[in-house]
Design a protein around this motif. Structure first.
Motif, PDB file in Angstrom:
ATOM      1  N   CYS A  41       0.740  -1.481   0.214  1.00  0.00           N
ATOM      2  CA  CYS A  41       0.082   0.566   0.299  1.00  0.00           C
ATOM      3  C   CYS A  41       0.876   1.117  -0.281  1.00  0.00           C
ATOM      4  CB  CYS A  41      -0.543   0.596   1.181  1.00  0.00           C
ATOM      5  SG  CYS A  41      -1.368   1.780   1.836  1.00  0.00           S
ATOM      6  N   SER A  43       0.734   3.652   2.614  1.00  0.00           N
ATOM      7  CA  SER A  43       1.601   4.014   3.518  1.00  0.00           C
ATOM      8  C   SER A  43       2.759   3.013   3.370  1.00  0.00           C
ATOM      9  CB  SER A  43       0.074   3.881   3.861  1.00  0.00           C
ATOM     10  OG  SER A  43       0.037   2.552   4.622  1.00  0.00           O
ATOM     11  N   TYR A  47       6.265   5.102   4.745  1.00  0.00           N
ATOM     12  CA  TYR A  47       6.671   4.662   6.228  1.00  0.00           C
ATOM     13  C   TYR A  47       8.499   4.149   5.933  1.00  0.00           C
ATOM     14  CZ  TYR A  47       2.344   4.465   8.416  1.00  0.00           C
ATOM     15  OH  TYR A  47       1.412   4.893   9.220  1.00  0.00           O
ATOM     16  N   CYS A  53       3.542   8.530   8.600  1.00  0.00           N
ATOM     17  CA  CYS A  53       2.052   8.669   7.258  1.00  0.00           C
ATOM     18  C   CYS A  53       1.607   9.801   8.522  1.00  0.00           C
ATOM     19  CB  CYS A  53       2.251   7.446   6.614  1.00  0.00           C
ATOM     20  SG  CYS A  53       1.137   7.447   5.605  1.00  0.00           S
ATOM     21  N   GLY A  54       1.022  10.649   7.671  1.00  0.00           N
ATOM     22  CA  GLY A  54      -0.413  11.225   8.578  1.00  0.00           C
ATOM     23  C   GLY A  54       0.510  11.593   9.538  1.00  0.00           C
ATOM     24  N   PHE A  56       1.174   9.328  12.243  1.00  0.00           N
ATOM     25  CA  PHE A  56       1.727   8.194  12.889  1.00  0.00           C
ATOM     26  C   PHE A  56       3.574   8.279  12.421  1.00  0.00           C
ATOM     27  CE2 PHE A  56      -2.251   6.727  12.994  1.00  0.00           C
ATOM     28  CZ  PHE A  56      -2.668   6.726  14.410  1.00  0.00           C
ATOM     29  N   HIS A  66      -0.431  -4.580   5.325  1.00  0.00           N
ATOM     30  CA  HIS A  66      -1.558  -4.166   6.003  1.00  0.00           C
ATOM     31  C   HIS A  66      -2.612  -5.457   4.923  1.00  0.00           C
ATOM     32  CE1 HIS A  66      -1.506  -0.607   4.541  1.00  0.00           C
ATOM     33  NE2 HIS A  66      -2.318  -1.050   3.885  1.00  0.00           N
ATOM     34  N   PHE A 115      -4.234  -1.472  13.873  1.00  0.00           N
ATOM     35  CA  PHE A 115      -3.926  -1.178  12.933  1.00  0.00           C
ATOM     36  C   PHE A 115      -2.647  -2.182  12.125  1.00  0.00           C
ATOM     37  CE2 PHE A 115      -4.546  -1.005   8.647  1.00  0.00           C
ATOM     38  CZ  PHE A 115      -6.069  -0.811   8.529  1.00  0.00           C
ATOM     39  N   THR A 118       0.670   0.094  11.445  1.00  0.00           N
ATOM     40  CA  THR A 118       1.038   1.690  11.625  1.00  0.00           C
ATOM     41  C   THR A 118       1.571   1.338  12.845  1.00  0.00           C
ATOM     42  OG1 THR A 118      -1.889   1.964  10.315  1.00  0.00           O
ATOM     43  CG2 THR A 118      -0.971   3.237  11.729  1.00  0.00           C
ATOM     44  N   GLU A 152      -8.989  -5.624   1.224  1.00  0.00           N
ATOM     45  CA  GLU A 152      -8.687  -5.069   2.185  1.00  0.00           C
ATOM     46  C   GLU A 152      -8.601  -2.854   1.453  1.00  0.00           C
ATOM     47  OE1 GLU A 152      -7.143  -1.442   4.627  1.00  0.00           O
ATOM     48  OE2 GLU A 152      -6.035  -2.059   2.386  1.00  0.00           O
ATOM     49  N   VAL A 156     -11.742  -0.058   1.082  1.00  0.00           N
ATOM     50  CA  VAL A 156     -11.461   1.323   0.978  1.00  0.00           C
ATOM     51  C   VAL A 156     -12.482   2.359  -0.318  1.00  0.00           C
ATOM     52  CG1 VAL A 156      -9.754   3.358   0.558  1.00  0.00           C
ATOM     53  CG2 VAL A 156      -9.656   1.005   2.201  1.00  0.00           C
ATOM     54  N   PHE A 295     -12.416   7.624   6.153  1.00  0.00           N
ATOM     55  CA  PHE A 295     -11.375   7.032   7.311  1.00  0.00           C
ATOM     56  C   PHE A 295     -10.693   5.107   7.218  1.00  0.00           C
ATOM     57  CE2 PHE A 295      -9.442   5.813  11.501  1.00  0.00           C
ATOM     58  CZ  PHE A 295      -7.316   6.175  11.209  1.00  0.00           C
ATOM     59  N   ARG A 296     -10.434   4.227   6.560  1.00  0.00           N
ATOM     60  CA  ARG A 296     -10.555   3.146   5.863  1.00  0.00           C
ATOM     61  C   ARG A 296     -12.131   2.922   5.366  1.00  0.00           C
ATOM     62  NH1 ARG A 296      -6.710   2.780  11.278  1.00  0.00           N
ATOM     63  NH2 ARG A 296      -4.587   3.530  10.477  1.00  0.00           N
TER      64      ARG A 296
HETATM   65  O1  572 Z   1      -5.756  -0.131   3.504  1.00  0.00           O
HETATM   66  C1  572 Z   1      -6.120   1.403   4.805  1.00  0.00           C
HETATM   67  C2  572 Z   1      -5.069   2.454   4.111  1.00  0.00           C
HETATM   68  N1  572 Z   1      -5.574   3.738   4.921  1.00  0.00           N
HETATM   69  C3  572 Z   1      -5.044   4.972   4.817  1.00  0.00           C
HETATM   70  C4  572 Z   1      -3.370   5.128   4.258  1.00  0.00           C
HETATM   71  C5  572 Z   1      -3.371   3.296   3.634  1.00  0.00           C
HETATM   72  N2  572 Z   1      -4.405   2.409   3.450  1.00  0.00           N
HETATM   73  N3  572 Z   1      -5.382   6.342   5.322  1.00  0.00           N
HETATM   74  C6  572 Z   1      -4.883   6.936   5.339  1.00  0.00           C
HETATM   75  C7  572 Z   1      -3.878   7.582   6.004  1.00  0.00           C
HETATM   76  N4  572 Z   1      -4.051   7.181   7.605  1.00  0.00           N
HETATM   77  S1  572 Z   1      -4.194   7.824   8.644  1.00  0.00           S
HETATM   78  O2  572 Z   1      -4.712   7.735   9.817  1.00  0.00           O
HETATM   79  N5  572 Z   1      -2.552   7.222   8.975  1.00  0.00           N
HETATM   80  C8  572 Z   1      -1.176   7.282   8.791  1.00  0.00           C
HETATM   81  C9  572 Z   1      -2.129   5.722   9.808  1.00  0.00           C
HETATM   82  O3  572 Z   1      -2.843   9.197   8.552  1.00  0.00           O
HETATM   83  C10 572 Z   1      -5.119   6.132   7.678  1.00  0.00           C
HETATM   84  C11 572 Z   1      -6.186   5.827   6.369  1.00  0.00           C
END
Ligand code: 572
Ligand code: ZN
Length: 359
Positions: A41, A43, A47, A53-54, A56, A66, A115, A118, A152, A156, A295-296
């Motif tokens: 993914c 994210s 990392y 990421c965000g 985290f 994941h 999660f 993360t 997964e 989304v 959010f997810r």
């Molecule tokens: O597969 C779910 C997923 N969700 C993502 C990113 C990648 N994959 N999101 C965007 C980033 N957020 S977050 O809260 N974070 C980095 C955990 O900023 C989660 C949802």
């Protein structure tokens, strides 16, 4: 000698190692899984590249992955829904089950959700991994392990369409034809959308989108004029989109989603690129365009599985590259280069757990 549990562990930014870790010991409500395949993914790449990421941030070494499926190797004493040998898709977020969000059914908003991959929670890119049994979904024989892992990202897309209220006959605009844009397009079509128009900078991504069922594609130039783009969307669709879904996160696409949507429609923002984005808010307010985030996903895995198992959605073409667990670093490098769309890492031989022969 201890049994092999080769695991992909991110120690620091740019320091992803394959190393042995202990095989997890399960609790009564958990299952031990022999992992089959794990998708990469955006994210994960973040990392790996940045250590964050965000909001985290990686502070301790973390196991990656994941988007996964596996085969049940052991069940806890209280597990009723699964047996050894079951092939399962893994919903990677397990909530506390006690807070107001869990109790009201919106468990994805649980502040204590764990999660996979993360920080500080480990993921499942390993030979063995343990998970809450009720967040594992048994796959019918004809659903492949890759499709199981793809539930997964598909979840989304389904959640985004639900948040947008996509319904039969709707015309939908999707901005971005990466993995998330594509699953939004697939979900919108499966949920009865009339026409879906998808945009991207990349011609090859749009070609795949077309093959996967997009009705219209628009290649956007990085310096495209905003008013011209809005007009082009309306011209091609023959109407204004009821729902627009931004799967890119760039300011230009968030703006386009809000500007192009029909009065009274919904603009769903899936990917937020930067914290602060300048948007044409007054227009959206005056035209009652609802702007919604996602959010997810929540309560979506069973729906995603039903859509794949019934053939309503074909996620298979999303996977453009395959790597073995041993070649995880090469897989991450390919993902970072932007090669293809979805990169799948195989922990076991590709069709080892697919009883119905691969097509
Ligand atoms: O597969 C779910 C997923 N969700 C993502 C990113 C990648 N994959 N999101 C965007 C980033 N957020 S977050 O809260 N974070 C980095 C955990 O900023 C989660 C949802
Ligand atoms: Zn993800």
């Amino acid at each position: 000698m201890a049994e092999d549990n080769l695991t992909a562990v991110l120690h620091k930014p740019n320091d992803l190692r394959l190393e042995q870790t202990p095989i997890p010991v399960i609790n009564d409500d958990e299952v031990l899984l022999r992992m089959d395949c794990v998708g990469i993914c955006g994210s994960d790449v973040h990392y790996w590249q940045k250590g964050a990421c965000g909001h985290f941030t990686l502070k301790e070494p973390m196991i990656m992955g994941h988007e996964a499926s596996g085969v049940v190797a052991k069940i806890g004493a209280k597990v009723k829904n699964l047996k050894v040998g079951d092939r399962v898709a893994i919903e990677p977020g397990v909530p506390c089950r006690y807070c107001e969000f869990c109790k009201s059914g919106r468990y994805h908003l649980c502040p204590d959700i764990v999660f996979c991959a993360t920080p500080p929670v480990h993921g499942n890119l390993a030979r063995y991994y343990k998970h809450a049994a009720d967040f594992c979904y048994k796959l019918p024989d004809h659903v492949t392990m890759e499709e199981g892992a793809l539930l997964e990202p598909l979840s989304v897309g389904i959640h985004a369409c639900r948040r947008g209220g996509v319904a039969a006959g709707h015309n939908v605009l999707v901005l971005g034809a990466g993995p998330i844009g594509l699953v939004c397009m697939l979900a919108a079509k499966a949920m009865g959308a009339n026409k879906v128009l998808i945009t991207d900078l990349s011609r090859s991504r749009l070609e795949l989108a077309k093959k996967m069922g997009a009705d219209f594609t628009v290649q956007v130039a990085p310096d495209a004029n905003e008013a011209y783009m809005v007009q082009k969307v309306h011209e091609l669709l023959g109407t204004h989109p009821d729902v627009s879904i931004d799967a890119s996160g760039a300011q230009a696409t968030v703006r386009l989603a809000m500007l192009a949507t029909k009065s009274g429609g919904v603009a769903v923002l899936v990917g937020m690129g930067s914290r602060d984005v300048t948007v044409p808010l007054a227009g959206a307010v005056a035209r009652e365009v609802d702007v919604r985030g996602i959010f997810r996903y929540v309560n979506i895995y069973p729906i995603a599985l039903a859509m794949v198992a019934s053939g309503q959605v074909n996620v298979k073409p999303l996977v453009t590259h395959h790597f073995s667990l041993e070649n995880t670093l090469a897989a991450y490098e390919a993902a970072h280069r932007g090669d293809g769309v979805k990169i799948m890492i195989h922990v076991q031989r590709r069709d080892a757990n697919n009883p119905v022969p691969f097509q």
